[in-house]
Design an enzyme around this catalytic site. Sequence first.
Site, PDB file in Angstrom:
ATOM      1  N   GLN A 102       2.331   0.757   7.124  1.00  0.00           N
ATOM      2  CA  GLN A 102       3.522   0.630   7.769  1.00  0.00           C
ATOM      3  C   GLN A 102       3.728   2.147   8.574  1.00  0.00           C
ATOM      4  OE1 GLN A 102       7.119  -0.785   5.918  1.00  0.00           O
ATOM      5  NE2 GLN A 102       5.966  -1.639   4.159  1.00  0.00           N
ATOM      6  N   LYS A 198      -9.681  -9.344  16.086  1.00  0.00           N
ATOM      7  CA  LYS A 198      -8.631  -9.905  14.866  1.00  0.00           C
ATOM      8  C   LYS A 198      -7.347  -9.982  15.780  1.00  0.00           C
ATOM      9  CE  LYS A 198      -6.844  -7.786  11.277  1.00  0.00           C
ATOM     10  NZ  LYS A 198      -7.072  -7.291  10.029  1.00  0.00           N
ATOM     11  N   ASP A 228      -6.737  -6.733   1.399  1.00  0.00           N
ATOM     12  CA  ASP A 228      -5.452  -7.060   0.292  1.00  0.00           C
ATOM     13  C   ASP A 228      -5.570  -8.728   0.210  1.00  0.00           C
ATOM     14  OD1 ASP A 228      -2.800  -7.555  -0.429  1.00  0.00           O
ATOM     15  OD2 ASP A 228      -1.878  -6.433   1.347  1.00  0.00           O
ATOM     16  N   GLY A 231      -8.177 -12.210   3.600  1.00  0.00           N
ATOM     17  CA  GLY A 231      -8.253 -13.100   4.869  1.00  0.00           C
ATOM     18  C   GLY A 231      -8.964 -12.349   6.067  1.00  0.00           C
TER      19      GLY A 231
END
Length: 318
Positions: A102, A198, A228, A231
């Site tokens: 973030q 991506k 994480d 994916g």
Amino acid sequence: MSGTYTHTMKLISGNSNRPLAEAISSYLDVPLTQCSIKRFNDKEIFVEIMENVRGKDTFFIQSTSFPANDHLMELLIAIDALKRGSARRITAVIPYFGYARQDRKTGGRTPISAKLVANLITAAGADRVLTLELHAGQIQGFFDIPVDNLISGPVFVPHIRKTYADRPLCIISPDVGGVVRARALAKRLKADLAIIDKRRAEAGVSEVMNVIGNVEGKSCILVDDIVDSGGTLCNAAAALKKKGALDVAAYVVHGVLSGEALNKVANSPLEKLVITDSIAATDEMKKSPKIEQISIAPLIGEASLRIFEERSISELFK
Ligand code: R5P
């Protein structure tokens, strides 16, 4: 390290990654300072440093990994305890700096939490930060205190050389944001470079659009800062195989591996996933046949020693 240093250097471990703190302690031959971290009934955290730290050069070791908020709060409270105990200098050793993703506003009325966390650590009283592979190098500038951001090259390069000797290698960045990291590794290994285009439709869901570069007949190594949900890596591995890659492995600094990540990795075309111990491995991770953990304790230990002795850290990466 000579025993005389133990009088002034104090290593203290939080609860997030005790095995790593112990490995750093044994690298430096400096015992961990006794520290008690307790919870009140309402789960408030209480920290008590059980040895004198007045005038000492202190290093508090804590990754802000799962449960991120508890571990962050522990870190802040421990820094406060050290400051009020008159430590001469407090280095927050944060092998995995959570909230790093973030690092910018992603829309209207959204926070920049990485900056907030940097402010909290500084306000708590840290004098400097020692961390590893921040999600984005610019996060160093979120702190108004010195930040040493170690890179994983010295840990990954010898491992890759040993494992992939004599194979045609291609280093892969799984997204545009990771190109600088992948290019640096490719340069050190004298390997080719390819990039995955991506896209993220929503947080935690990634989709491969294109593979930029030639991967046919090559051993492909995906490098990333964080795995994480898994994916990004698993989709990238499937796309690389489709484009004719010989085999695909991944080297990732921080193994967050949340939710179904372990199953995803197990069922993916990834041959192997190498992570560091910046985040303590769970039992499930340890059992996963595709996952190998290599230790960053010598790297963090050496950098801590250099901070203590006021010596160059960048020399470690030449
Ligand atoms: C994103 O920019 C990061 O560098 C990682 O690629 C990302 O955090 C990986 O997340 P996941 O494993 O959930 O796809």
